[in-house]
Design an enzyme around this catalytic site. Structure first.
Site, short mmCIF file in Angstrom:
data_model
loop_
_atom_site.label_atom_id
_atom_site.label_comp_id
_atom_site.label_asym_id
_atom_site.label_seq_id
_atom_site.Cartn_x
_atom_site.Cartn_y
_atom_site.Cartn_z
N LYS A 1 -3.33 -7.26 -8.18
CA LYS A 1 -4.38 -7.76 -7.29
C LYS A 1 -5.58 -6.81 -7.30
O LYS A 1 -5.41 -5.61 -7.15
CB LYS A 1 -3.87 -7.89 -5.85
CG LYS A 1 -4.96 -8.20 -4.82
CD LYS A 1 -4.44 -8.11 -3.39
CE LYS A 1 -5.25 -7.25 -2.44
NZ LYS A 1 -6.67 -7.35 -2.39
N LYS B 1 -10.07 -2.74 -3.53
CA LYS B 1 -10.96 -1.59 -3.44
C LYS B 1 -10.17 -0.30 -3.55
O LYS B 1 -10.64 0.67 -4.12
CB LYS B 1 -11.70 -1.61 -2.10
CG LYS B 1 -12.67 -2.73 -1.96
CD LYS B 1 -13.46 -2.55 -0.67
CE LYS B 1 -13.55 -3.87 0.08
NZ LYS B 1 -12.54 -3.95 1.15
N LYS C 1 0.82 -1.21 0.00
CA LYS C 1 0.00 0.00 0.00
C LYS C 1 0.86 1.27 0.00
O LYS C 1 0.59 2.20 -0.75
CB LYS C 1 -0.98 -0.01 1.17
CG LYS C 1 -2.13 -0.98 0.93
CD LYS C 1 -3.29 -0.85 1.88
CE LYS C 1 -4.43 -1.74 1.38
NZ LYS C 1 -5.49 -1.98 2.32
P1 ATP Z 1 -8.41 -2.65 0.43
O1 ATP Z 1 -7.86 -2.20 -0.89
O2 ATP Z 1 -9.13 -1.56 1.19
O3 ATP Z 1 -7.40 -3.41 1.26
P2 ATP Z 1 -9.46 -5.14 -0.54
O4 ATP Z 1 -10.13 -5.11 -1.83
O5 ATP Z 1 -8.06 -5.67 -0.47
O6 ATP Z 1 -9.57 -3.68 0.06
P3 ATP Z 1 -10.15 -6.27 2.03
O7 ATP Z 1 -11.31 -5.73 2.80
O8 ATP Z 1 -8.77 -5.86 2.42
O9 ATP Z 1 -10.38 -5.95 0.48
O10 ATP Z 1 -10.22 -7.85 2.04
C1 ATP Z 1 -11.42 -8.57 2.22
C2 ATP Z 1 -11.18 -10.03 1.87
O11 ATP Z 1 -11.12 -10.16 0.44
C3 ATP Z 1 -9.88 -10.61 2.41
O12 ATP Z 1 -10.12 -11.92 2.85
C4 ATP Z 1 -8.97 -10.61 1.22
O13 ATP Z 1 -8.00 -11.64 1.31
C5 ATP Z 1 -9.93 -10.86 0.08
N1 ATP Z 1 -9.45 -10.29 -1.18
C6 ATP Z 1 -9.24 -8.98 -1.43
N2 ATP Z 1 -8.81 -8.79 -2.69
C7 ATP Z 1 -8.73 -10.04 -3.25
C8 ATP Z 1 -8.35 -10.52 -4.54
N3 ATP Z 1 -7.97 -9.70 -5.50
N4 ATP Z 1 -8.39 -11.86 -4.76
C9 ATP Z 1 -8.79 -12.72 -3.79
N5 ATP Z 1 -9.16 -12.32 -2.55
C10 ATP Z 1 -9.14 -11.00 -2.27
MG MG Z 2 -6.90 -5.48 1.37
#
Ligand code: ATP
Ligand code: MG
Length: 321
Positions: free
Chosen positions: A190, A193, A110
């Site tokens: 990856k 959000k 990040k």
């Molecule tokens: P942020 O960017 O705010 O970290 P994020 O999209 O990574 O958001 P999180 O809330 O951090 O989402 O993660 C929620 C769940 O979704 C976690 O279990 C994480 O491992 C899973 N996850 C997030 N992105 C992916 C992805 N691209 N592929 C598979 N699993 C994911």
């Molecule tokens: Mg995340």
């Protein structure tokens, strides 16, 4: 067996969250005791806007309910309704070395993308450890990006248990589905959000089309043979298509005449078809926010009971009388 899952209301929920975690979480309601929460405190590391946080939190709750979260069978709450977690976070902070946090991939990832590093983001894994340990969780279904955080939780728990010579905390295990361990975003990194590379689960047709059409590809022309192996459209299509459909798609890559735009439209259709069955229930909750609030409060009261008992045990162990 207790399963714990959390998702940050840091933006709109995307198909990476769905395949990486939500799908397994919903299914796990048949395998054990599910504890699931909206990680509102965690989201503060990136969301500093009142309206967005409120909106995202409701949306996350509504999406979970629409997708099959059963608030009677499971315990489903919003993190800040059970404040014990912050007390445990502080206690655990004193058993977490700086070195451990400095090695966190998610933090490094990040900050390397220019997301400003505050203490909250740095200590995020400690709050996550508190989430997991407070509820005696055995299993944590996560995407690949979170495996290290679960390992850190085990380190912190171990160090606490050893220090006080008592098995206060259970050591949790991360459960990762290798097939969908990392769902790639529209740019191939990856899907996240906070990276602006998502395909959202529930959104307007127009927005979804914009997201799917935005998938990055190489610049091969219509009349060229295309490679599916390294193509982002294909990697995302794998989530939505069966073997026959994929074989057909590979055939289309191998046959000149179609462009990436065509493959994107096929994918778009599959995505819409996939999430359509959940839309009615989602609509219902969107129009009944009071009920959503009540469901979360009911979940918080169940969670608080366990959390307050656990905290009593912990305080007693460390001398907070
Ligand atoms: P942020 O960017 O705010 O970290 P994020 O999209 O990574 O958001 P999180 O809330 O951090 O989402 O993660 C929620 C769940 O979704 C976690 O279990 C994480 O491992 C899973 N996850 C997030 N992105 C992916 C992805 N691209 N592929 C598979 N699993 C994911
Ligand atoms: Mg995340």
């Amino acid at each position: 067996m207790r399963i714990l899952s959390g998702i940050q209301p840091s933006g709109t929920i995307h198909i990476g969250n769905y395949f990486g975690m939500i799908k397994k979480m919903i299914e796990s309601q048949n395998d054990g005791e599910l504890f699931a929460f909206i990680a509102s405190y965690h989201a503060l590391t990136s969301v500093k806007d009142k309206e967005s946080l409120e909106k995202n939190s409701y949306e996350a709750a509504i999406n979970f309910l629409a997708l099959g979260m059963d608030p009677e069978k499971s315990t489903f709450w919003i993190q800040h309704d059970v404040k014990e977690v912050l007390e445990l976070y502080w206690i655990l902070s004193n058993h977490t070395s700086m070195g451990l946090l400095e090695r966190a991939h998610s933090y490094k990832d990040k900050t390397s993308r220019g997301i400003s590093a505050n203490h909250g983001l740095f200590s995020y894994p400690v709050l996550m450890a508190a989430d997991i340990l407070l509820f005696n969780s055995n299993i944590v279904p996560v995407g690949k990006d979170q495996i290290q955080h679960v390992e850190m939780t085990r380190d912190i728990a171990n160090s606490f248990n050893n220090h006080y010579g008592k098995e206060i905390f259970l050591l949790p295990t991360a459960k990762v589905d290798e097939v969908v361990a990392t769902v790639p975003g529209t740019d191939g990194a990856k899907m996240s959000k906070s990276y602006n590379n998502t395909i959202d689960m529930f959104t307007t047709s127009k927005q979804r089309k914009k997201q799917v059409m935005g998938i990055v590809t190489d610049s091969k022309e219509l009349d060229e043979v295309k490679e599916w192996e390294s193509c982002n459209i294909y990697s995302i299509s794998k989530l939505f298509m069966n073997d026959d459909e994929l074989a057909n798609l590979r055939q289309r890559y191998a046959t000149p005449g179609e462009g990436y735009g065509h493959f994107k439209l096929t994918l778009l259709e599959k995505i819409e078809e996939y999430f359509k069955p959940y839309e009615e229930k989602r609509e219902y909750f969107l129009n009944n926010k009071k009920e959503v609030r009540e469901i979360l409060e009911f979940g918080a009261s169940k969670a608080r009971k366990i959390a307050s008992e656990k905290m009593r045990e912990i305080r007693d162990t460390i001398g907070l009388i």
